[in-house]
Design a protein around this motif. Structure first.
Motif: not given
Lengths: 390, 390
Positions: B304-308, B288-299, B6-14
């Motif tokens: 990244l899809p929105i930026l690309k 983004l979550p503050g934990n480094p690995a969570s942050s990068l994973s979410c990125f 669901e989250a990815i569907q939302h992202i794709e709208n943008y």
């Protein structure tokens, strides 16, 4: 004339890493680490809460008195008596006397009274000191590619600089009186130079930014002088054009006059037959064919491995994959062919427009299909080796 | 809380391309072409010799009189009578009266007399005008990735500028009073900020250089002010940390106060559950979550899809491949797992150190192994989806 595999063997003799240099972590993205990096700290540097909640010393008790609060970043160390807990936040230091954190969603409070409604396991939500890495341990090993995660990890350890391999400086000498620079008007008999920008951008893709481009007049004197000048200036000299048999090709003579030793000249390949490769001590010189597609093809197969090796890569060749030929491919030349192609879902297709002069097919290709010199026909549906370009 | 799909569907709208902008070909490497480019010239712009040799009008005669020479770049057009030939070089203009070039290795000369020892086929070694591309034809199509070959091809056509998609500007707001910048001494309870450099380098990898980093104090007032300031400054605002349930997490309130509409908050995933995504008109905000690995994973999965897409890519997600699990993987959480992993020769292995705080495993991983929320166990040897990182 030597074969492609002989030429590649020669090239590999020069695939050695450059000197090393200390660089800020801000500057080392996509570079290869030239040392084992030792962690200067424990990570985390203290016993750390991984959640928002309450820290306490584990017991069966479910009711505690809240005696204080530890924010993230705070140095406070509460001394906890039995039955006492502290409010704590993600990333904050867990008091020495506590060993467990209960997340706030599993508690209720009434003033200073905390009730744990769902008791977590002992040690839950607490990251022990040095859990990720201990002081003195190897954080990253020599040879690793420094991507954003690796550099972020180093930053988290407080490391500001690391040792990487020096980037080579490169000169591109463009020969050919028929060449005009883009932006100038084209006169009868002239064409636009495309090799210098193509090579420059291919170098930048590898992170090499110290690139000098010099347009050289087609005379022996000018060519000799340019070779001399750029051997002083750059680690690697790429000469575009002027290396075939014509009366106005002065490159070979200019290289010899400047003490550059030939390693090989002419490779049994199409495109790119008149490739010249040599060195002067540690310096590398390539004379690349002037035809744009030949030039770029030779760059990918011969120049790029030396550059990547200098940057510290041990897998310095472009990756080769096997794909199925979508149609039969004839090799009437008895030469190794590097064909601009497209590999999609394991199927390799030769693109239209294979002439040495044509960059158009290169622009849309994602692989070079390799037909070895001893193979006359690649049958449709059989395997073909492909050099992956992207 | 919503699911990953669901989250990815939302992202794709943008996921929509940015406005376009005219840029010098020197500046468009790795960008997506936003227009069909029409060739302003014929390429080659004249009938061109592809070899060093002699140009003549094809006949059975083997002896010719050499009446002149055409160097590359020369505009000279010799009028050839029967039995006459001209010396010609690679890239030079073939006289109108000639149709064939014999390579010099297949000739001998005696003064002005040329003997052709091996007659080539008619039209050999002559590139017709417009052979590679004709004036007015489409040189490159909208949507192509501008690599060095594509840009070199454009340069060869004399094209100096093309239309590409504008790069978004990005602000990174770093929250967390416990964070020290690398280079400063670390006090008790503090850790080094790694998220800002990690995100900045991940953005630079996409070619995005307009990045502003701002360290924000953990107060509601400071957070509100920072959000307001950076919404004015940047197309995309990434906020690191401050979005979980703790009392000192002011990000959500600050976004609402600044009129940023929430699209979703919290995703059923590990790591990265407290991800917040919203927009204000065309502007995009991620907390983004503050934990480094969570942050990068979410990125990688969401930002990244929105930026690309803004940069014009239509394949904007990181590539997903199928690999065989080298060992069984349990999912006791009922959440979608993104596990730092290594995929080698089709075999996917989960790396040690999966905690949200740990970048070390990310530094050496080349894929995120995806275990969907509804799957309890990936059996050893069965297929697992992997998001390719490099």
């Amino acid at each position: 004339m030597i074969s492609v595999s002989e030429a590649i063997q020669h090239i590999e003799n020069y695939c050695k890493p450059n000197k090393t240099v200390q660089k800020s972590i801000q500057k080392v993205r996509n570079r290869i680490l030239a040392e084992d990096v030792i962690s200067p700290i424990n990570m985390p540097p203290f016993k750390q809460s991984s959640m928002d909640g309450y820290a306490f010393r584990y017991s069966d008790t479910s009711v505690y008195t809240i005696v204080g609060e530890v924010q993230a970043g705070s140095a406070t160390n509460f001394q906890l008596k039995e039955g006492e807990a502290v409010r704590i936040f993600t990333g904050a230091r867990v008091p020495n006397d506590a060993d467990t954190v209960v997340i706030q969603e599993h508690t209720s409070t009434d003033g200073k009274e905390l009730t744990i409604e769902k008791l977590p396991k002992m040690y839950s939500n607490v990251r022990p000191l040095g859990e990720q890495i201990e002081i003195g341990a190897i954080a990253l090993k020599k040879g690793i590619l420094l991507n954003e995660a690796a550099i972020g990890f180093l930053a988290g350890l407080g490391i500001t600089e690391v040792l990487v391999y020096k980037k080579p400086s490169v000169s591109i000498l463009v020969t050919g009186n028929e060449l005009k620079q883009v932006g100038e008007p084209l006169e009868e008999g002239q064409v636009y130079d495309s090799n210098s920008i193509t090579l420059e951008l291919a170098l930048r893709q590898l992170g090499i930014k110290k690139v000098t481009i010099d347009k050289v007049e087609d005379t022996l004197k000018a060519t000799k002088k340019a070779v001399q000048k750029h051997l002083k200036k750059s680690d690697i000299v790429l000469i575009s054009g002027g290396i075939s048999v014509g009366d106005y090709d002065f490159v070979k003579e200019s290289l010899e006059a400047n003490g550059v030793s030939e390693v090989f000249y002419k490779v049994n390949q199409k495109p790119g037959k008149p490739l010249w490769f040599g060195h002067k001590d540690q310096q590398i010189v390539f004379a690349l064919p002037g035809n744009p597609a030949s030039s770029l093809s030779c760059f990918y197969v011969y120049v790029l491995p030396i550059l990547k090796a200098k940057l510290g890569h041990t897998n310095y060749h472009l990756p080769r994959i096997q794909a199925k030929a979508s149609d039969s491919i004839k090799n009437i030349h008895g030469k190794t062919l590097f064909l601009k192609g497209s590999v999609i879902e394991g199927e390799a297709t030769q693109l239209r427009g294979q002439a040495s002069s044509m960059l158009k097919s290169f622009a849309v290709s994602n692989a070079l299909l390799v037909v070895p010199e001893e193979v006359n026909t690649i049958e449709k549906g059989t395997e073909i080796t492909c050099v992956k370009l992207s």
